[in-house]
Design a protein around this motif. Structure first.
Motif, PDB file in Angstrom:
ATOM      1  N   UNK A 183       3.529  -0.012  13.735  1.00 11.90           N
ATOM      2  CA  UNK A 183       1.672  -0.605  13.778  1.00 11.90           C
ATOM      3  C   UNK A 183       1.064  -1.192  12.888  1.00 11.90           C
ATOM      4  N   UNK A 184       0.490  -2.549  13.613  1.00 12.13           N
ATOM      5  CA  UNK A 184       0.096  -3.988  12.509  1.00 12.13           C
ATOM      6  C   UNK A 184      -0.778  -2.955  11.665  1.00 12.13           C
ATOM      7  N   UNK A 185      -1.035  -4.188  10.470  1.00  9.56           N
ATOM      8  CA  UNK A 185      -1.941  -3.487   9.538  1.00  9.56           C
ATOM      9  C   UNK A 185      -1.795  -2.528   8.840  1.00  9.56           C
ATOM     10  N   UNK A 186      -0.727  -1.749   9.378  1.00  9.59           N
ATOM     11  CA  UNK A 186      -0.923  -0.224   8.484  1.00  9.59           C
ATOM     12  C   UNK A 186      -0.784  -0.177   7.037  1.00  9.59           C
ATOM     13  N   UNK A 187      -0.203  -1.581   7.052  1.00 10.07           N
ATOM     14  CA  UNK A 187       0.024  -1.451   5.265  1.00 10.07           C
ATOM     15  C   UNK A 187      -1.122  -1.998   4.288  1.00 10.07           C
ATOM     16  N   UNK A 188      -2.123  -2.631   5.621  1.00  3.54           N
ATOM     17  CA  UNK A 188      -3.324  -2.308   4.472  1.00  3.54           C
ATOM     18  C   UNK A 188      -4.101  -1.728   4.778  1.00  3.54           C
ATOM     19  N   UNK A 189      -3.945  -0.841   6.067  1.00  3.67           N
ATOM     20  CA  UNK A 189      -4.980   0.415   6.103  1.00  3.67           C
ATOM     21  C   UNK A 189      -4.445   1.427   4.758  1.00  3.67           C
ATOM     22  N   UNK A 190      -2.983   1.740   3.943  1.00  2.00           N
ATOM     23  CA  UNK A 190      -2.097   2.095   3.062  1.00  2.00           C
ATOM     24  C   UNK A 190      -2.806   1.850   2.111  1.00  2.00           C
ATOM     25  N   UNK A 191      -2.997   0.609   1.981  1.00  2.00           N
ATOM     26  CA  UNK A 191      -3.535   0.227   0.362  1.00  2.00           C
ATOM     27  C   UNK A 191      -5.507   0.276   0.306  1.00  2.00           C
ATOM     28  N   UNK A 192      -6.179   0.390   1.632  1.00  2.00           N
ATOM     29  CA  UNK A 192      -7.004   0.737   0.787  1.00  2.00           C
ATOM     30  C   UNK A 192      -7.620   2.336   0.284  1.00  2.00           C
ATOM     31  N   UNK A 193      -6.177   3.537   0.502  1.00  2.00           N
ATOM     32  CA  UNK A 193      -6.089   4.918  -0.123  1.00  2.00           C
ATOM     33  C   UNK A 193      -6.381   4.353  -1.798  1.00  2.00           C
ATOM     34  N   UNK A 194      -5.356   3.639  -2.191  1.00  2.00           N
ATOM     35  CA  UNK A 194      -5.196   3.615  -2.953  1.00  2.00           C
ATOM     36  C   UNK A 194      -6.431   3.589  -4.215  1.00  2.00           C
ATOM     37  N   UNK A 195      -7.949   3.539  -3.815  1.00  2.00           N
ATOM     38  CA  UNK A 195      -8.955   3.378  -4.627  1.00  2.00           C
ATOM     39  C   UNK A 195      -9.172   4.710  -4.545  1.00  2.00           C
ATOM     40  N   UNK A 196      -8.909   5.913  -4.268  1.00  2.00           N
ATOM     41  CA  UNK A 196      -8.590   7.228  -4.735  1.00  2.00           C
ATOM     42  C   UNK A 196      -8.173   8.213  -5.913  1.00  2.00           C
ATOM     43  N   UNK A 197      -9.017   8.901  -6.140  1.00  2.00           N
ATOM     44  CA  UNK A 197      -8.635   9.461  -8.020  1.00  2.00           C
ATOM     45  C   UNK A 197      -7.382   9.380  -8.140  1.00  2.00           C
ATOM     46  N   UNK A 198      -6.717  10.455  -6.798  1.00  2.00           N
ATOM     47  CA  UNK A 198      -5.210  11.326  -6.623  1.00  2.00           C
ATOM     48  C   UNK A 198      -4.997  10.387  -5.414  1.00  2.00           C
ATOM     49  N   UNK A 199      -4.017   8.925  -4.982  1.00  2.00           N
ATOM     50  CA  UNK A 199      -4.122   7.851  -3.804  1.00  2.00           C
ATOM     51  C   UNK A 199      -2.550   8.553  -3.019  1.00  2.00           C
ATOM     52  N   UNK A 200      -2.847   8.770  -2.127  1.00  2.00           N
ATOM     53  CA  UNK A 200      -1.143   9.336  -1.668  1.00  2.00           C
ATOM     54  C   UNK A 200      -0.048   7.876  -2.104  1.00  2.00           C
ATOM     55  N   UNK A 201      -0.616   6.738  -2.120  1.00  2.00           N
ATOM     56  CA  UNK A 201       0.554   5.869  -2.251  1.00  2.00           C
ATOM     57  C   UNK A 201       1.314   6.031  -3.845  1.00  2.00           C
ATOM     58  N   UNK A 202       0.846   7.461  -4.372  1.00  2.00           N
ATOM     59  CA  UNK A 202       1.734   7.570  -5.449  1.00  2.00           C
ATOM     60  C   UNK A 202       3.407   8.455  -5.003  1.00  2.00           C
ATOM     61  N   UNK A 203       2.894   8.467  -3.007  1.00  2.00           N
ATOM     62  CA  UNK A 203       3.919   9.378  -2.988  1.00  2.00           C
ATOM     63  C   UNK A 203       5.373   8.247  -2.304  1.00  2.00           C
ATOM     64  N   UNK A 204       4.703   7.130  -1.751  1.00  2.00           N
ATOM     65  CA  UNK A 204       5.630   5.682  -1.454  1.00  2.00           C
ATOM     66  C   UNK A 204       6.275   5.507  -2.815  1.00  2.00           C
ATOM     67  N   UNK A 205       5.014   4.957  -3.775  1.00  2.00           N
ATOM     68  CA  UNK A 205       5.599   4.906  -4.215  1.00  2.00           C
ATOM     69  C   UNK A 205       7.079   5.717  -5.349  1.00  2.00           C
ATOM     70  N   UNK A 206       6.800   7.255  -5.595  1.00  2.12           N
ATOM     71  CA  UNK A 206       7.917   7.979  -5.892  1.00  2.12           C
ATOM     72  C   UNK A 206       9.212   7.915  -4.555  1.00  2.12           C
ATOM     73  N   UNK A 207       8.470   7.817  -3.141  1.00  2.00           N
ATOM     74  CA  UNK A 207       9.562   6.653  -1.995  1.00  2.00           C
ATOM     75  C   UNK A 207      10.695   6.022  -1.932  1.00  2.00           C
ATOM     76  N   UNK A 208      10.027   5.141  -3.067  1.00  2.00           N
ATOM     77  CA  UNK A 208      10.877   3.977  -2.912  1.00  2.00           C
ATOM     78  C   UNK A 208      12.144   3.492  -4.094  1.00  2.00           C
ATOM     79  N   UNK A 209      12.309   4.619  -5.086  1.00  2.00           N
ATOM     80  CA  UNK A 209      12.865   5.350  -6.492  1.00  2.00           C
ATOM     81  C   UNK A 209      13.662   6.013  -5.795  1.00  2.00           C
TER      82      UNK A 209
END
Length: 248
Positions: A183-209
């Protein structure tokens, strides 16, 4: 920019139906337990209640992703204004993807409910049994700030943290679906969530490793052993190892 046509109840029903197919296809192709109860959830949602309504986002959070809600047993509400969620930008792809993302997010919440909210209950129990020290410190801060009328004891706070963890996991599962379907712009949407106190992209960072199978194991096989605290600790350890590798 002209604001686009608002969602209708019929639009929400169609979005839910299409999103169920999207999740089912992704789950089969990736062989990941995105929605373990999808057959029963699909049957229940066929008789569901779907509404387009105005949903107020928290002030100061333009991209809070709070554009929908699920109400048991089978009601899904989406914000009427989702087609214009890119305003004042002019990025229709962003709005279209966010609309589908919001539907997928609420459907996954519905699936958790169908499964008995096992992750929520197991996580709450884990927090109470494993992180009493952190609960105590946090509760002291809450009482000093005068918010103890809302969070009265360890159980209230553990429940809140468990809800936040489940929502983080739900965001991740929804992201996996839309990422797989390109889906287009999904990574941009995902990056918006990084402002949350416990951002869900913690899980994608762990996923990379560690890989997606490992991340999904955290809320399946290791259900009741992991929460926001472990996720943050694991993320910080990864960053420390990366920093050390740069210094060598």
């Amino acid at each position: 920019m002209t604001l686009r046509k608002e969602l209708t109840d019929r639009d929400v029903r169609i979005l839910v139906s299409d999103s169920l197919n999207l999740i089912d296809k992704t789950q089969r192709q990736l062989n990941l337990p995105i929605m373990p109860n999808i057959p029963l959830t699909s049957r229940r949602l066929k008789q569901g209640n779907f509404k387009a309504m105005y949903i107020n986002n928290p002030k100061g959070k333009n991209y809070s992703m709070d554009f929908g809600s699920f109400q048991p047993p089978a009601s899904i509400f989406l914000d009427k204004r989702l087609p214009s969620s890119d305003h004042p930008m002019d990025m229709p792809d962003f709005a279209d993807t966010l609309t589908v993302y919001s539907a997928v997010h609420e459907i996954i919440h519905a699936d958790d409910h169908v499964g008995g909210d096992k992750l929520l209950l197991a996580t709450c129990k884990h927090i109470l049994s494993t992180h009493e020290d952190k609960l105590e410190k946090s509760l002291q801060i809450i009482k000093k700030e005068g918010a103890s009328s809302i969070i009265k004891d360890y159980e209230d706070l553990a429940s809140l943290w468990a809800i936040q963890y489940v929502d983080m996991v739900t965001h991740y599962r929804g992201y996996v679906v839309l990422r797989h379907m390109h889906y287009p712009k999904i990574d941009q949407i995902w990056s918006r969530l990084s402002n949350d106190y416990f951002p869900p992209n913690l899980l994608t960072c762990i996923e990379v490793s560690r890989g997606s199978d490992y991340v999904f194991s955290l809320f399946t096989e290791r259900m009741g052993e992991y929460c926001l605290i472990e996720a943050l600790d694991e993320y910080n350890c990864m960053k420390e190892r990366e920093a050390q590798s740069y210094m060598v």
